[in-house]
Design an enzyme around this catalytic site. Structure first.
Site, PDB file in Angstrom:
ATOM      1  N   ARG A  82       0.838  -1.207   0.000  1.00  0.00           N
ATOM      2  CA  ARG A  82       0.000   0.000   0.000  1.00  0.00           C
ATOM      3  C   ARG A  82       0.870   1.254   0.000  1.00  0.00           C
ATOM      4  NH1 ARG A  82      -4.476   0.192   4.548  1.00  0.00           N
ATOM      5  NH2 ARG A  82      -2.689   0.769   5.829  1.00  0.00           N
ATOM      6  N   LYS A 184      -2.539   6.470   1.515  1.00  0.00           N
ATOM      7  CA  LYS A 184      -2.365   6.971   2.873  1.00  0.00           C
ATOM      8  C   LYS A 184      -1.457   8.211   2.834  1.00  0.00           C
ATOM      9  CE  LYS A 184      -2.232   4.603   7.309  1.00  0.00           C
ATOM     10  NZ  LYS A 184      -3.477   5.108   7.875  1.00  0.00           N
ATOM     11  N   GLU A 220     -16.094   6.200   4.752  1.00  0.00           N
ATOM     12  CA  GLU A 220     -15.345   5.740   5.927  1.00  0.00           C
ATOM     13  C   GLU A 220     -15.254   6.860   6.945  1.00  0.00           C
ATOM     14  OE1 GLU A 220     -11.175   4.867   5.355  1.00  0.00           O
ATOM     15  OE2 GLU A 220     -11.060   6.162   3.620  1.00  0.00           O
TER      16      GLU A 220
HETATM   17  N1  PLP Z   1      -9.114   4.264   6.734  1.00  0.00           N
HETATM   18  C1  PLP Z   1      -8.293   5.259   7.082  1.00  0.00           C
HETATM   19  C2  PLP Z   1      -8.597   6.629   6.611  1.00  0.00           C
HETATM   20  C3  PLP Z   1      -7.162   4.967   7.872  1.00  0.00           C
HETATM   21  O1  PLP Z   1      -6.329   5.941   8.235  1.00  0.00           O
HETATM   22  C4  PLP Z   1      -6.929   3.654   8.304  1.00  0.00           C
HETATM   23  C5  PLP Z   1      -5.758   3.329   9.093  1.00  0.00           C
HETATM   24  O2  PLP Z   1      -4.787   2.828   8.648  1.00  0.00           O
HETATM   25  C6  PLP Z   1      -7.828   2.656   7.917  1.00  0.00           C
HETATM   26  C7  PLP Z   1      -8.911   3.006   7.131  1.00  0.00           C
HETATM   27  C8  PLP Z   1      -7.620   1.250   8.331  1.00  0.00           C
HETATM   28  O3  PLP Z   1      -6.624   0.623   7.573  1.00  0.00           O
HETATM   29  P1  PLP Z   1      -5.787  -0.580   8.149  1.00  0.00           P
HETATM   30  O4  PLP Z   1      -6.750  -1.627   8.541  1.00  0.00           O
HETATM   31  O5  PLP Z   1      -4.943  -1.009   6.998  1.00  0.00           O
HETATM   32  O6  PLP Z   1      -5.012  -0.060   9.286  1.00  0.00           O
HETATM   33  C1  COI Z   2      -3.980   3.205  11.626  1.00  0.00           C
HETATM   34  O1  COI Z   2      -4.965   2.582  12.006  1.00  0.00           O
HETATM   35  O2  COI Z   2      -2.859   2.711  11.534  1.00  0.00           O
HETATM   36  C2  COI Z   2      -4.107   4.602  11.254  1.00  0.00           C
HETATM   37  O3  COI Z   2      -3.255   5.068  10.562  1.00  0.00           O
HETATM   38  C3  COI Z   2      -5.263   5.350  11.737  1.00  0.00           C
HETATM   39  C4  COI Z   2      -4.940   6.634  12.408  1.00  0.00           C
HETATM   40  C5  COI Z   2      -4.059   6.506  13.606  1.00  0.00           C
HETATM   41  C6  COI Z   2      -4.454   7.642  11.431  1.00  0.00           C
END
Ligand code: PLP
Ligand code: COI
Length: 341
Positions: A82, A184, A220
């Protein structure tokens, strides 16, 4: 190895400086070998691209101590991939995916004393990030970059641990169609800061962002994906090109199908159907799965039957299975749990 003297059980989701970080710099078209260093500060020119044009992206994953005392992390290859996607979209050089995973392992090993013990409820949050470091004044990408991984021990992302959250439908949009919502990028979070403070001031825990084109579909929150459970026990998650492809959500969909024998589907979800769901949760690395009790749509309350005191039964099963896999109590699918030590 002696652990740090920390009250692990009372940690919140806050930064504290650990002993070591991983740093690699990109110059003249290539990444250097990288190293584990002690200095937590970065000194840059005032005109560095990160300061002027926000050329930055990041990742988030966690290291866990398992029941047998090993230290592991969860699907770091997906974070590497990612981040590579984020870099390509922001005109930044990809840090090779295999080196990303190796660097995660190296920095966690170096900070073993900071990895919370099994059963403490805390984990080691790992934050890889990349910034454009040389000076630019015309709008253009940097030529030099830093890739860095910091770690910090954390507790629950939301105060109150597993107490159901109250979310409001946001009037502000997070990411444009065909924009940067699916990577991200730091800029996606900069835009959310005013809105999250405003939500907190009005008594809400988070914002539910809708699709900006029609404002009829659920996207989201500022830091996690949504997961819903239908009244007949199926799992549904929003499908959209402008949300972050959450690794937790993708894992939970697989857990729902393969471990719990549930139907699970990624599809467009209308705001108008949210009132028909039995359970709702926020999922992400930081959030794990945090139950949502209520959604407030401009004063109109949508209250899930799961209520405001505990997790709904399906979300609880998903939570127990996912954390069971992460903590080594349940065997995960091949490649999910990566041993560090
Ligand atoms: N959506 C956003 C905007 C996020 O910042 C995060 C955090 O990483 C997620 C979703 C969840 O992603 P993940 O499950 O890969 O941590
Ligand atoms: C995560 O879940 O790792 C995120 O980046 C979410 C938040 C702390 C920005």
């Amino acid at each position: 190895m002696e652990k740090k003297d920390i009250d692990w059980g009372n940690l919140t989701f806050a930064y504290q400086k650990a002993d070591y970080r991983f740093v690699s710099n990109y110059k003249n078209g290539k990444w250097d070998d990288g190293a584990i260093v002690e200095d937590s500060n970065i000194v840059l020119n005032e005109c560095a691209c990160i300061f002027q044009y926000c050329q930055a992206c990041f990742e988030g994953l966690k290291a866990y101590t398992t029941e047998d005392g090993s230290i592991v992390c969860f699907r770091p290859d997906l974070n590497a991939k990612r981040m590579a996607d984020s870099c390509r979209k922001l005109q930044m050089p990809v840090f090779p995916e295999d080196r990303f995973v190796e660097a995660v392992k190296q920095v966690v090993k170096a900070n073993e004393a900071w990895v919370p013990p099994y059963g403490s409820g805390a984990t080691l949050y790992i934050r890889p990030f990349m910034i454009g470091t040389n000076s630019v004044i015309g709008v253009k990408p940097a030529d030099e970059y830093q890739f860095r991984i910091l770690v910090t021990p954390v507790g629950p992302y939301f105060k109150g641990g597993v107490k159901p959250l109250t979310i409001r439908v946001s009037d502000v949009d997070r990411a444009a169609p065909r924009g940067t919502g699916n990577i991200k990028a730091g800029l996606n979070y900069a835009m959310s800061l005013h809105n999250i403070i405003d939500a907190h001031e009005k008594g809400f825990d988070e914002n539910m962002y809708l699709d900006p084109a029609t404002r009829t579909k659920v996207e989201e929150t500022g830091g996690a994906n949504f997961l819903f459970v239908t009244k007949d026990g199926s799992v549904v998650t929003p499908k959209s090109d402008s949300i972050l492809p959450s690794i937790t959500r993708r894992s939970l969909v697989q857990v729902a199908k393969e471990y719990l024998g549930l139907k699970a589907e990624e599809r467009e979800i209308l705001l108008s159907e949210v009132k028909d769901f039995a359970e709702c949760g926020l999922c992400g690395t930081a959030a794990v799965i945090s139950p949502v009790g209520k959604v407030n749509d401009h004063g109109k309350e949508i209250c899930f039957p799961s209520g405001m005191t505990s997790m709904g039964p399906v979300i609880k099963k998903l939570y127990d299975t996912l954390t069971g896999i992460q903590m080594g109590r349940i065997k995960g699918p091949e490649g999910w749990v990566v041993k560090i030590k």
